[in-house]
Design an enzyme around this catalytic site. Structure first.
Site, PDB file in Angstrom:
ATOM      1  N   LYS A 162      43.090  44.228  32.305  1.00  0.00           N
ATOM      2  CA  LYS A 162      41.924  44.659  33.063  1.00  0.00           C
ATOM      3  C   LYS A 162      40.712  44.762  32.132  1.00  0.00           C
ATOM      4  O   LYS A 162      40.776  45.408  31.073  1.00  0.00           O
ATOM      5  CB  LYS A 162      42.176  46.009  33.728  1.00  0.00           C
ATOM      6  CG  LYS A 162      43.223  45.962  34.846  1.00  0.00           C
ATOM      7  CD  LYS A 162      42.728  45.190  36.046  1.00  0.00           C
ATOM      8  CE  LYS A 162      43.678  45.282  37.227  1.00  0.00           C
ATOM      9  NZ  LYS A 162      43.172  44.564  38.413  1.00  0.00           N
ATOM     10  N   ASP A 191      41.553  40.120  34.282  1.00  0.00           N
ATOM     11  CA  ASP A 191      41.036  40.451  35.603  1.00  0.00           C
ATOM     12  C   ASP A 191      39.803  41.327  35.425  1.00  0.00           C
ATOM     13  O   ASP A 191      39.903  42.491  35.037  1.00  0.00           O
ATOM     14  CB  ASP A 191      42.096  41.183  36.426  1.00  0.00           C
ATOM     15  CG  ASP A 191      41.638  41.424  37.865  1.00  0.00           C
ATOM     16  OD1 ASP A 191      40.516  41.013  38.204  1.00  0.00           O
ATOM     17  OD2 ASP A 191      42.404  42.027  38.635  1.00  0.00           O
ATOM     18  N   GLU A 219      40.381  36.224  36.367  1.00  0.00           N
ATOM     19  CA  GLU A 219      40.335  36.550  37.790  1.00  0.00           C
ATOM     20  C   GLU A 219      39.026  37.254  38.144  1.00  0.00           C
ATOM     21  O   GLU A 219      38.620  38.200  37.461  1.00  0.00           O
ATOM     22  CB  GLU A 219      41.534  37.464  38.093  1.00  0.00           C
ATOM     23  CG  GLU A 219      41.870  37.655  39.529  1.00  0.00           C
ATOM     24  CD  GLU A 219      43.150  38.467  39.694  1.00  0.00           C
ATOM     25  OE1 GLU A 219      43.291  39.095  40.753  1.00  0.00           O
ATOM     26  OE2 GLU A 219      44.000  38.468  38.778  1.00  0.00           O
ATOM     27  N   ASP A 244      39.612  36.324  43.722  1.00  0.00           N
ATOM     28  CA  ASP A 244      40.430  37.400  44.304  1.00  0.00           C
ATOM     29  C   ASP A 244      39.647  38.073  45.424  1.00  0.00           C
ATOM     30  O   ASP A 244      39.785  37.731  46.590  1.00  0.00           O
ATOM     31  CB  ASP A 244      40.838  38.390  43.224  1.00  0.00           C
ATOM     32  CG  ASP A 244      41.710  39.532  43.760  1.00  0.00           C
ATOM     33  OD1 ASP A 244      42.061  39.521  44.957  1.00  0.00           O
ATOM     34  OD2 ASP A 244      42.041  40.457  42.995  1.00  0.00           O
ATOM     35  N   LYS A 268      46.450  38.537  48.565  1.00  0.00           N
ATOM     36  CA  LYS A 268      47.080  39.857  48.696  1.00  0.00           C
ATOM     37  C   LYS A 268      47.204  40.178  50.182  1.00  0.00           C
ATOM     38  O   LYS A 268      46.257  39.964  50.945  1.00  0.00           O
ATOM     39  CB  LYS A 268      46.249  40.934  47.994  1.00  0.00           C
ATOM     40  CG  LYS A 268      46.204  40.771  46.477  1.00  0.00           C
ATOM     41  CD  LYS A 268      45.277  41.778  45.828  1.00  0.00           C
ATOM     42  CE  LYS A 268      45.241  41.584  44.319  1.00  0.00           C
ATOM     43  NZ  LYS A 268      44.197  42.414  43.670  1.00  0.00           N
TER      44      LYS A 268
END
Length: 364
Positions: A162, A191, A219, A244, A268
């Site tokens: 992250k 991400d 991402e 995403d 997702k």
């Protein structure tokens, strides 16, 4: 196979360690469980996680959407005509994708139980095991390096890092420390959770490429609505870029694909509204030659099992981000997918393979 009852229950489960991204810090799983019962006594389970900063869905809005809007329209419908049931679900209201996902999961659990097949086989059955990554939260470079080393010792070969919370130079320090700590034996994917602007993203990714940090993919580097910016980043760097938060619906996926705004898409269930729409996104991506990853929010093994069943069923889904249940202090789910380190195995039972849920009985 008539839908007879729909019930919900809030659950809260502490995390072993706070989960930190560019958008939020999470200390516990907060979600809504759904139980759907049919007239033949069969029960299906679903779950919706509350992720206000991404989906806009809160615990209260999820409960209200299911019980006050979706439930009255679904009670009495026959699941043997499940196309009609899913059309009713998705036309019941605008948005509320997490609430729709919870109901969708429970419906697919019931349908595949009725078929006598594990859900991943009912959906296509491409593979029966997956390899998940493990997420390293945003912290100091030293702490992130230590976390990465610990996950490596636990057997994880892919780490999702992250970034995007502070300035971009700090992000590069974080990544450099992690690569120095784990060496070249693991894949590193980043991400940014929309945390960079276009110029920052291009400059930093090029710098990481020049430094030889070996980033597998990055991402959502820019804001979700900025498809032009996402395309500029994708066109300007060699590292693959994954959309995403830019992709909730099949229509949004088509925009990304037609504009070649990203090299990959992260699906997702909580964004897509469940498996029914997620399949459409994956099919569109496959037609455009774009591979997909399936990930999750902070969810229990119930919702992650549903996502894993979907991911295991499709050839075009090549990457898997299903570490959330491993972050919880306790599980509360009997059945579903099982973890053997980084490997996840699909259950042999029909449906999701869920046998019982102690969380439903009040053990939060």
């Amino acid at each position: 196979m008539i839908i007879q009852a729909i019930e919900v229950k809030r659950i809260s489960v502490p995390l072993k360690k706070p989960f930190k991204t560019a958008l939020r810090t999470v200390h516990s799983l907060e979600s809504v469980l759904v139980k759907i019962t049919c007239d033949n006594g069969m029960v299906g389970w679903g779950e919706a996680s509350a992720t206000v900063v991404i989906t806009g869905d809160s615990i209260e809005s999820i409960e209200s959407a299911i019980m006050n809007t979706m439930r009255p329209q679904l009670i009495g419908l026959n699941l043997l005509a499940y196309e009609r049931v899913f059309q009713t679900l998705h036309q019941s209201m605008v948005g509320n994708t997490s609430a729709k996902a919870a109901v969708d999961i429970a419906l697919y659990d019931l349908i595949s139980q009725r078929a006598g097949m594990p859900l991943y086989q009912f959906l296509g059955g491409y593979r029966d095991q997956l390899e998940t990554d493990y997420t390293v939260s945003v912290n100091s470079p030293k702490e992130m390096g230590e976390d990465a080393a610990a996950y490596l010792k636990q057997g994880f070969h892919v780490l999702k890092i992250k970034v995007g919370k502070d300035n971009i130079e700090d992000d590069i320090l974080r990544i450099r420390e992690i690569r120095k700590t784990v060496g070249n034996q693991v894949k590193i994917r980043l991400d940014a959770n929309q945390g960079w602007n276009v110029k920052e993203a291009v400059q930093s990714i090029r710098k990481m490429e020049d430094m030889g940090l070996g980033i597998e993919l990055i991402e959502q580097p820019v804001k979700a609505h900025d498809l032009e910016g996402l395309k500029r980043v994708t066109d300007s760097v060699d590292t693959p870029i994954m959309a995403d938060e830019s992709v909730f619906s099949p229509a949004q996926a088509l925009q990304v694909l037609q504009n070649r705004a990203a090299d990959m898409i992260n699906i997702k269930l909580m964004k897509a509204g469940g498996i029914y729409k997620a399949q459409l996104i994956n099919q569109l991506a496959e037609e455009y030659g774009i591979p997909c990853m399936v990930g999750s929010m902070i969810e229990s093994r119930l919702a992650v099992s549903a996502a894993a069943h979907f991911a295991a069923s499709k050839k075009n889904i090549t990457r898997f981000d299903f570490d959330a249940p491993l972050m919880l202090l306790h599980d509360g789910i009997d059945g579903g997918v099982t973890y053997e380190g980084r490997l996840m195995r699909m259950p042999g039972e029909s449906g999701l393979g869920i046998r019982s849920i102690s969380l439903w009985e009040g053990e939060n």
